[in-house]
Design an enzyme around this catalytic site. Structure first.
Site, mmCIF file in Angstrom:
data_model
loop_
_atom_site.group_PDB
_atom_site.id
_atom_site.type_symbol
_atom_site.label_atom_id
_atom_site.label_comp_id
_atom_site.label_asym_id
_atom_site.label_seq_id
_atom_site.Cartn_x
_atom_site.Cartn_y
_atom_site.Cartn_z
ATOM 1 N N GLU A 54 39.448 63.346 75.068
ATOM 2 C CA GLU A 54 40.797 63.912 75.346
ATOM 3 C C GLU A 54 41.470 64.492 74.029
ATOM 4 O O GLU A 54 42.117 65.581 74.178
ATOM 5 C CB GLU A 54 41.490 62.813 76.051
ATOM 6 C CG GLU A 54 41.105 62.490 77.492
ATOM 7 C CD GLU A 54 40.180 61.602 77.559
ATOM 8 O OE1 GLU A 54 39.874 61.022 76.587
ATOM 9 O OE2 GLU A 54 39.828 61.081 78.794
ATOM 10 N N HIS A 88 46.013 52.880 84.774
ATOM 11 C CA HIS A 88 45.764 53.960 85.447
ATOM 12 C C HIS A 88 47.047 54.307 86.409
ATOM 13 O O HIS A 88 46.931 55.155 87.199
ATOM 14 C CB HIS A 88 44.635 53.935 86.330
ATOM 15 C CG HIS A 88 43.228 54.275 85.792
ATOM 16 N ND1 HIS A 88 42.699 53.325 84.729
ATOM 17 C CD2 HIS A 88 42.481 55.162 85.552
ATOM 18 C CE1 HIS A 88 41.706 53.601 84.323
ATOM 19 N NE2 HIS A 88 41.538 54.863 84.716
#
Lengths: 377, 327
Positions: B60, B129
């Site tokens: 990322e 998440h």
């Protein structure tokens, strides 16, 4: 800026560098053109061994170019010395990281570029900004935080930028620019522009995740970038051997199957030769290269560094291999330039630095309206 | 008008902008051959190929940096985070690099980039998440933050975000990708950034909601109307930064009551900012203290009942409206 086409071969070992891909002898690809040296004595021996090749390369090179290279090195040295002086006078605020001792790296590599090629670097950026073409005035005025600075006083020492000159900035987060530079190379490839990127960082940045993430993608996608690790042996006060499990940085590239070279960063011609080989690879098929260029940081990390982590003897020993002295010796021995030329170069550099100081002293502070501009466009 | 899901509206926006501008490309994990983890990029790789729709390694920070550098050098990357939770790995590139580049280069280097993906909770995916991160990114000058709640907004705002010359954080919601709605079929349907939308007109109380809480607020408003004959106005800022303060202040001056509903945690949230704006700009118009509904101040639990308890709900909103209306 010299055209790449005018560049001469600079070291006899150029042919040893493997093309991208696995090498025949089972060793990793793109192995160093110069053997890695462990300490300053090794470095001297290694330099002496290839000096005749270096002198031959100098003889074949354009005299005007060689003079300009020396001028840029001397200008960089005098400029940084002046920075230290005016910093102590309180004219420069904040952090101030000096390039003294590393001039051969910026000059040797950047003067291989076309004007359209891109450069991105760390916070040790004053001299590289000037080599890319920024005026000493605009760099010094930025250090002063004045309106006449290259970014209008908004960036300071660590953030020199020039869009016109394809200088994508000095950056203050260790290693951050490695990723951004990789993106610039991505754009060059996307646009098929033929540009290459020189991306500078220190050896301490190699321990950051972004180094490994970036090199992986650069090799995976064949991006035209030359990663130049300026190994000045200290990350602030921590020596490389206290921070890195392996000695070699160049060979870390082999984990990515990336071409790499170890380079003597005190020898401007060696840096030039290694950069030329890397640029050829980049322009040919977009292959990236990692260069580990070993130098030595004469000054503290920044102006506030007490320097208590190393001895004066160590510093003096490295200074015997001063890049400007080495280059002058070779130019003199090759009868390219003489003492009179050197004096003239010194004078020109001193004059340029004096003009930069005068300009900065006279440049006004940015207007208060500048506070709120350039946040969004 | 075509009826589309938010997922397909986003897909249309990407497709149209890829066709419109050769410098636009989409990059992220599983966006190409896999068709997108949440299928927002479905079919794009097949149609446009490797150059315009690019799969990345799981890296990322690295691919956010590729986007920032590419944007500085003239491209218009759309970087997908599989979820915004993973953007935290890339925060250095977003916050230290993208957000500050224009300023610290004295206006020379623009970073026209969109970071997008689902934000907030999904269904029982637990703590790492299920985070709503808009307040984090909205805190930094140099970033725009957008949160659509309908298919039309999703399409019009994403197209504007891609054309914007600034870094735009485009926060979708995983639970909402399947929501259907009408989307204008005009050639170039754009919604400007920074303009709020009145999702339901009313005169007695204002609810400011965004993203997942907009449909909840509309349902609560309906319920309040039916039960108490109280008319609730629902304002969706759509863009969190720059925030359309005037629209919110104007509504509160009319209704004299405000409930802010958000999926993020309460502390230092966008709701806190909105409450402050109302205190500063409409203090004398308030007939009751401002109420906030936010997610509980805990990491998100996994258990279904606890997750539901942590999140905003129609019931919580109804209760808050009743409070500020003294019902």
């Amino acid at each position: 800026m010299p055209k790449a086409a005018t560049i001469q071969k600079t070291t006899a070992s150029a042919g040893k560098v493997a093309k991208n891909g696995a090498s025949k002898n089972g060793k990793a690809l793109g192995t160093a053109a110069a053997p890695e040296f462990a300490d300053v004595d090794d470095a001297i021996a290694e330099y002496n061994a290839r000096r005749s090749a270096q002198l031959a390369a100098i003889k074949k090179s354009d005299k005007k170019l060689l003079r300009e290279m020396l001028y840029q090195m001397v200008l960089g040295r005098r400029f940084e010395e002046k920075c230290a002086e005016v910093y102590r006078m309180g004219k420069i605020g904040g952090f101030c990281h000096l390039y003294i001792g590393q001039e051969a790296i910026g000059v040797g590599s950047m003067m291989m570029l076309e004007p359209t090629d891109m450069v991105i670097t760390s916070y040790r950026d004053h001299v590289q900004a000037m080599i890319k073409g920024m005026s000493p005035e605009s760099v010094m005025a930025e250090l002063y935080g004045r309106e006449g600075g290259c970014v209008k006083g908004k960036g300071g020492s660590m953030h020199m930028f020039s869009k016109d000159l394809e200088f994508y900035g000095g950056h203050g987060i260790v290693g951050g620019q490695i990723g951004v530079g990789t993106g610039m190379a991505y754009a060059a490839k996307y646009k098929n522009s033929g540009q290459v990127v020189l991306c500078f960082f220190g050896e301490a940045a190699v321990n950051q995740g972004i180094f490994h993430e970036s090199l992986n993608m650069a090799q995976l996608w064949k991006l035209p970038i030359i990663y130049i690790c300026e190994n000045n042996q200290y990350g602030m006060g921590t020596s490389q051997k206290r921070a890195m499990s392996s000695r070699s940085i160049a060979r870390k590239a082999e984990a990515f199957e990336m071409a790499n070279e170890f380079v003597d960063g005190m020898d401007v011609m060696a840096v030039r030769g290694a950069t030329r080989r890397a640029i050829e690879r980049a322009r040919k098929d977009g292959s990236p290269t990692l260069l580990e260029v070993r130098a030595y940081r004469y000054m503290g990390h920044s102006m506030s560094d007490p320097g208590n982590y190393r001895t004066r003897d160590e510093i003096l020993k490295y200074q015997e291999r001063d890049p400007i002295v080495l280059f002058k010796d070779s130019l003199k021995e090759s009868k390219v330039l003489n003492d009179k030329d050197f004096e003239k170069i010194e004078q020109e550099a001193n004059d340029a630095v004096d003009r930069a100081v005068k300009f900065s002293d006279e440049s006004p502070y940015p207007s208060e309206a500048e506070l709120l501009t350039d946040v969004l466009t | 008008m075509a009826v589309l899901t938010i997922r397909d509206a986003l897909n249309e926006a990407l497709r149209e902008e890829i066709i419109r501008d050769e410098n636009v490309f989409v990059m992220g994990e599983e966006v190409a051959e896999y068709d997108g983890a949440y299928k927002v990029t479905r079919g794009l790789w097949k149609e446009f190929g490797d150059k315009r729709v690019v799969d990345t390694p799981i890296t990322e920070l690295g691919f956010a940096a590729i986007g920032v550098g590419a944007a500085m050098a003239g491209l218009r990357p759309v970087i997908e985070f599989m979820t915004w939770n993973f953007s935290i790995l890339a925060a250095d590139q977003i916050i230290n690099h993208a957000a500050k580049m224009l300023y610290m280069s004295g206006g020379q280097f623009k970073v026209p980039i969109v970071f997008r993906g689902p934000n907030g909770s999904a269904y029982q995916v637990s703590s790492q998440h299920s985070q709503a991160l808009e307040a984090l990114y909205a805190n930094f000058p140099g970033l725009k933050v957008v949160m659509p709640s309908t298919p039309a907004d999703a399409k019009g705002l994403l197209k504007s975000a891609i054309r914007d010359d600034n870094p735009v954080m485009f926060l979708e919601q995983e639970r909402m990708y399947g929501i259907k709605g009408e989307v204008p079929e005009e050639d170039d349907f754009l919604i400007p950034l920074g303009v709020a939308d009145v999702k339901r007109e009313g005169k007695d109380c204002t609810i400011v909601a965004r993203s997942m809480t907009v449909p909840m607020a509309l349902q609560a408003a309906e319920q309040i109307q039916n039960e108490f004959d109280v008319s609730v106005e629902v304002i969706d800022p759509r863009t969190i930064k720059p925030l359309d303060v005037d629209a919110i202040v104007g509504s509160v001056k009319k209704t004299n009551r405000l409930v802010v509903v958000e999926e993020s945690h309460a502390f230092a949230s966008v709701g806190a900012e909105i409450s402050h704006q109302i205190m500063e700009n409409a203090f004398d118009y308030l007939d009751a203290p401002v109420k906030r509904i936010s997610t509980a101040e805990t990491p998100m639990p996994y258990a279904k009942n606890l997750e539901a308890l942590a999140l905003p709900s129609v019931e919580k909103i109804v209760a808050a409206v009743k409070d500020v209306c003294y019902l």
